[in-house]
Scaffold this motif. Structure first.
Motif, PDB file in Angstrom:
ATOM      1  N   GLU A 246      87.625  98.212 -31.628  1.00 25.31           N
ATOM      2  CA  GLU A 246      86.488  99.296 -31.293  1.00 25.31           C
ATOM      3  C   GLU A 246      85.747  99.259 -32.501  1.00 25.31           C
ATOM      4  O   GLU A 246      86.219  99.956 -33.647  1.00 25.31           O
ATOM      5  CB  GLU A 246      87.120 100.747 -30.935  1.00 25.31           C
ATOM      6  CG  GLU A 246      87.826 100.803 -29.566  1.00 25.31           C
ATOM      7  CD  GLU A 246      86.956 100.665 -28.445  1.00 25.31           C
ATOM      8  OE1 GLU A 246      85.714 101.019 -28.704  1.00 25.31           O
ATOM      9  OE2 GLU A 246      87.379 100.195 -27.451  1.00 25.31           O
ATOM     10  N   THR A 247      84.474  98.879 -32.660  1.00 29.41           N
ATOM     11  CA  THR A 247      83.511  98.806 -33.967  1.00 29.41           C
ATOM     12  C   THR A 247      82.998 100.221 -33.794  1.00 29.41           C
ATOM     13  O   THR A 247      82.021 100.288 -32.742  1.00 29.41           O
ATOM     14  CB  THR A 247      82.819  97.777 -33.841  1.00 29.41           C
ATOM     15  OG1 THR A 247      83.507  96.428 -33.855  1.00 29.41           O
ATOM     16  CG2 THR A 247      82.016  97.815 -35.394  1.00 29.41           C
ATOM     17  N   LYS A 248      82.996 101.052 -34.600  1.00 27.93           N
ATOM     18  CA  LYS A 248      82.357 102.641 -34.786  1.00 27.93           C
ATOM     19  C   LYS A 248      81.051 102.753 -35.102  1.00 27.93           C
ATOM     20  O   LYS A 248      80.356 103.514 -34.434  1.00 27.93           O
ATOM     21  CB  LYS A 248      83.303 103.339 -35.570  1.00 27.93           C
ATOM     22  CG  LYS A 248      84.863 103.457 -35.031  1.00 27.93           C
ATOM     23  CD  LYS A 248      85.657 104.111 -36.176  1.00 27.93           C
ATOM     24  CE  LYS A 248      87.175 104.142 -35.596  1.00 27.93           C
ATOM     25  NZ  LYS A 248      88.130 104.887 -36.455  1.00 27.93           N
ATOM     26  N   PHE A 249      80.660 101.831 -35.970  1.00 28.96           N
ATOM     27  CA  PHE A 249      79.219 102.127 -36.507  1.00 28.96           C
ATOM     28  C   PHE A 249      78.081 101.688 -35.363  1.00 28.96           C
ATOM     29  O   PHE A 249      77.072 102.578 -35.390  1.00 28.96           O
ATOM     30  CB  PHE A 249      79.002 101.497 -37.615  1.00 28.96           C
ATOM     31  CG  PHE A 249      79.638 101.927 -38.966  1.00 28.96           C
ATOM     32  CD1 PHE A 249      80.214 103.057 -39.044  1.00 28.96           C
ATOM     33  CD2 PHE A 249      79.933 100.955 -39.918  1.00 28.96           C
ATOM     34  CE1 PHE A 249      81.047 103.538 -40.066  1.00 28.96           C
ATOM     35  CE2 PHE A 249      80.821 101.639 -41.067  1.00 28.96           C
ATOM     36  CZ  PHE A 249      81.277 102.678 -41.207  1.00 28.96           C
TER      37      PHE A 249
ATOM     38  N   THR B 173      92.154 108.405 -44.326  1.00 30.48           N
ATOM     39  CA  THR B 173      93.457 107.688 -44.448  1.00 30.48           C
ATOM     40  C   THR B 173      93.256 106.401 -43.491  1.00 30.48           C
ATOM     41  O   THR B 173      92.641 106.377 -42.334  1.00 30.48           O
ATOM     42  CB  THR B 173      94.699 108.452 -43.979  1.00 30.48           C
ATOM     43  OG1 THR B 173      94.753 109.877 -44.582  1.00 30.48           O
ATOM     44  CG2 THR B 173      95.697 107.763 -43.927  1.00 30.48           C
ATOM     45  N   LYS B 174      93.902 105.255 -44.164  1.00 32.33           N
ATOM     46  CA  LYS B 174      93.809 103.999 -43.233  1.00 32.33           C
ATOM     47  C   LYS B 174      95.085 103.764 -42.986  1.00 32.33           C
ATOM     48  O   LYS B 174      96.257 103.655 -43.802  1.00 32.33           O
ATOM     49  CB  LYS B 174      93.245 102.855 -44.095  1.00 32.33           C
ATOM     50  CG  LYS B 174      91.722 103.167 -44.418  1.00 32.33           C
ATOM     51  CD  LYS B 174      90.748 101.844 -45.132  1.00 32.33           C
ATOM     52  CE  LYS B 174      89.479 101.987 -45.562  1.00 32.33           C
ATOM     53  NZ  LYS B 174      88.953 101.107 -46.326  1.00 32.33           N
ATOM     54  N   THR B 175      95.307 102.941 -41.653  1.00 33.56           N
ATOM     55  CA  THR B 175      96.295 102.710 -41.281  1.00 33.56           C
ATOM     56  C   THR B 175      96.671 101.240 -41.168  1.00 33.56           C
ATOM     57  O   THR B 175      95.584 100.472 -40.535  1.00 33.56           O
ATOM     58  CB  THR B 175      96.828 103.354 -39.804  1.00 33.56           C
ATOM     59  OG1 THR B 175      96.863 104.774 -39.963  1.00 33.56           O
ATOM     60  CG2 THR B 175      98.105 102.819 -39.200  1.00 33.56           C
ATOM     61  N   TYR B 176      97.729 100.457 -41.486  1.00 40.42           N
ATOM     62  CA  TYR B 176      97.753  99.129 -41.366  1.00 40.42           C
ATOM     63  C   TYR B 176      99.233  98.915 -40.618  1.00 40.42           C
ATOM     64  O   TYR B 176     100.315  99.380 -41.315  1.00 40.42           O
ATOM     65  CB  TYR B 176      98.006  98.328 -42.950  1.00 40.42           C
ATOM     66  CG  TYR B 176      96.370  98.424 -43.633  1.00 40.42           C
ATOM     67  CD1 TYR B 176      95.656  97.191 -43.567  1.00 40.42           C
ATOM     68  CD2 TYR B 176      95.962  99.565 -44.330  1.00 40.42           C
ATOM     69  CE1 TYR B 176      94.502  97.227 -43.993  1.00 40.42           C
ATOM     70  CE2 TYR B 176      94.855  99.579 -45.040  1.00 40.42           C
ATOM     71  CZ  TYR B 176      94.226  98.197 -44.896  1.00 40.42           C
ATOM     72  OH  TYR B 176      92.795  98.292 -45.537  1.00 40.42           O
TER      73      TYR B 176
ATOM     74  N   PHE C 242      95.017  98.593 -37.198  1.00 43.14           N
ATOM     75  CA  PHE C 242      94.403  98.875 -37.980  1.00 43.14           C
ATOM     76  C   PHE C 242      93.483 100.190 -37.503  1.00 43.14           C
ATOM     77  O   PHE C 242      92.654 100.126 -36.626  1.00 43.14           O
ATOM     78  CB  PHE C 242      93.334  97.760 -38.608  1.00 43.14           C
ATOM     79  CG  PHE C 242      92.718  98.233 -39.660  1.00 43.14           C
ATOM     80  CD1 PHE C 242      93.063  98.758 -41.051  1.00 43.14           C
ATOM     81  CD2 PHE C 242      91.122  98.648 -39.485  1.00 43.14           C
ATOM     82  CE1 PHE C 242      92.174  99.244 -42.218  1.00 43.14           C
ATOM     83  CE2 PHE C 242      90.181  99.155 -40.454  1.00 43.14           C
ATOM     84  CZ  PHE C 242      90.912  99.492 -41.732  1.00 43.14           C
ATOM     85  N   VAL C 243      93.596 101.152 -38.417  1.00 46.09           N
ATOM     86  CA  VAL C 243      92.607 102.328 -38.248  1.00 46.09           C
ATOM     87  C   VAL C 243      92.033 102.707 -39.261  1.00 46.09           C
ATOM     88  O   VAL C 243      92.589 102.997 -40.482  1.00 46.09           O
ATOM     89  CB  VAL C 243      93.434 103.441 -37.673  1.00 46.09           C
ATOM     90  CG1 VAL C 243      92.495 104.585 -37.318  1.00 46.09           C
ATOM     91  CG2 VAL C 243      94.404 103.023 -36.340  1.00 46.09           C
ATOM     92  N   GLY C 244      90.478 102.622 -39.181  1.00 46.46           N
ATOM     93  CA  GLY C 244      89.807 102.964 -40.521  1.00 46.46           C
ATOM     94  C   GLY C 244      88.529 103.532 -39.950  1.00 46.46           C
ATOM     95  O   GLY C 244      88.212 103.687 -38.681  1.00 46.46           O
TER      96      GLY C 244
ATOM     97  N   THR D  54      88.683 100.278 -35.477  1.00 48.58           N
ATOM     98  CA  THR D  54      90.233 100.171 -34.860  1.00 48.58           C
ATOM     99  C   THR D  54      90.436  99.027 -34.215  1.00 48.58           C
ATOM    100  O   THR D  54      89.574  98.633 -33.215  1.00 48.58           O
ATOM    101  CB  THR D  54      90.340 101.542 -34.114  1.00 48.58           C
ATOM    102  OG1 THR D  54      89.864 102.568 -34.555  1.00 48.58           O
ATOM    103  CG2 THR D  54      91.752 101.701 -33.465  1.00 48.58           C
ATOM    104  N   ILE D  55      91.622  98.406 -34.450  1.00 50.43           N
ATOM    105  CA  ILE D  55      92.123  97.464 -33.732  1.00 50.43           C
ATOM    106  C   ILE D  55      93.475  97.657 -33.677  1.00 50.43           C
ATOM    107  O   ILE D  55      94.370  98.064 -34.282  1.00 50.43           O
ATOM    108  CB  ILE D  55      91.966  96.249 -34.854  1.00 50.43           C
ATOM    109  CG1 ILE D  55      90.805  95.732 -35.359  1.00 50.43           C
ATOM    110  CG2 ILE D  55      92.735  94.866 -34.019  1.00 50.43           C
ATOM    111  CD1 ILE D  55      91.053  94.829 -36.427  1.00 50.43           C
ATOM    112  N   GLU D  56      93.824  97.440 -32.494  1.00 54.56           N
ATOM    113  CA  GLU D  56      95.311  97.549 -31.866  1.00 54.56           C
ATOM    114  C   GLU D  56      95.596  96.466 -31.036  1.00 54.56           C
ATOM    115  O   GLU D  56      94.986  95.924 -29.948  1.00 54.56           O
ATOM    116  CB  GLU D  56      95.261  98.717 -30.813  1.00 54.56           C
ATOM    117  CG  GLU D  56      96.645  99.393 -30.349  1.00 54.56           C
ATOM    118  CD  GLU D  56      96.651 100.484 -29.676  1.00 54.56           C
ATOM    119  OE1 GLU D  56      97.486 100.847 -28.739  1.00 54.56           O
ATOM    120  OE2 GLU D  56      95.669 101.455 -29.783  1.00 54.56           O
ATOM    121  N   LEU D  57      96.992  95.995 -31.088  1.00 56.87           N
ATOM    122  CA  LEU D  57      97.568  94.967 -30.471  1.00 56.87           C
ATOM    123  C   LEU D  57      97.761  95.466 -28.811  1.00 56.87           C
ATOM    124  O   LEU D  57      98.245  96.558 -28.647  1.00 56.87           O
ATOM    125  CB  LEU D  57      98.985  94.727 -31.026  1.00 56.87           C
ATOM    126  CG  LEU D  57      99.894  93.571 -30.363  1.00 56.87           C
ATOM    127  CD1 LEU D  57      99.218  92.275 -30.983  1.00 56.87           C
ATOM    128  CD2 LEU D  57     101.239  93.611 -30.906  1.00 56.87           C
TER     129      LEU D  57
END
Length: 223
Positions: free
Chosen positions: A74-77, A185-188, A199-201, A205-208
């Motif tokens: 999910e690309t947010k911009f 906060t960023k999640t790796y 990855f959450v930024g 957002t990228i999720e397996l």
């Protein structure tokens, strides 16, 4: 004061050159040592924090595994929803497919061959061209190397202690770390075999969504 022995000028010059060389060598060995890749080829992971290095070490090791993994992106911009499929096989073979409403692009590395293919029209160019997926704001190495670089950068600019934990994603246990930086906060997260698991930024957002230890050979087709 002790008297220096009388020697020819040329001899003093030779001694001076040796002394300068000795100082240079000493500086090389007593200064900060560079980081080298280990014998397996993975870059040394050392941010100074064990929780971050645990995830970073996994991302750095991704080239040593075989797998087929799927992602939701999910690309947010610019609000773009995409899917990704990454296949890695022996012999330096990789296929990265990114698909959304506008495009289906496949990056192929097969030995010494590099291709970027538009699967909708069946055309390929003989290079890896990340501009083909610019709407996702990702490079084709998002499954590992690109986010290892991001994690190193965020480790340098963190403003608090990282938080480490494990998480189940697509039926797989992932090692995760949350890092506080200016702006949030960023999640790796990474799997034991190396691929990015989450990855959450602020930007993406990228999720397996799926994982198999078997490479899907059909994902190396160019049309």
């Amino acid at each position: 004061m002790a008297h220096l022995p009388h020697l020819p000028v040329t001899t003093w010059r030779r001694l001076g050159a040796v002394a300068v060389a000795g100082v240079s060598l000493t500086g090389c060995f007593t200064g900060q040592r560079p980081e080298f890749e280990d014998e397996t080829g993975a870059p040394a992971a050392s941010t100074g924090n064990a929780d971050i290095d645990r995830v970073l070490g996994l991302l750095d090791s991704v080239d040593r595994s075989e797998f087929t993994v799927g992602y939701d992106i999910e690309t947010k911009f610019n609000t773009v929803s995409s899917t990704g499929i990454v296949v890695q096989a022996v012999g330096q073979r990789r296929s990265i497919t990114v698909e959304n409403d506008e495009r289906t692009v496949r990056f192929i590395e097969d030995g010494g061959e590099e291709l970027t293919c538009d699967l909708l029209v069946g055309e390929c160019e003989t290079s890896l061209n990340d501009a083909r997926i610019s709407d996702t704001q990702l490079s084709h190495t998002f499954y590992g190397p690109a986010f290892a670089s991001r994690l190193r950068a965020d480790a340098d600019r963190r403003i608090g202690d990282p938080v480490a934990y494990t998480k189940n994603l697509a039926g797989q246990e992932a090692q995760c770390v949350d890092i506080s930086v200016a702006g949030g906060t960023k999640t790796y997260c990474a799997l034991a075999t190396g691929p990015l698991a989450e990855f959450v930024g602020a930007d993406v957002t990228i999720e397996l969504t799926s994982y198999s230890p078997e490479p899907d050979s059909t994902k190396f087709e160019t049309s």
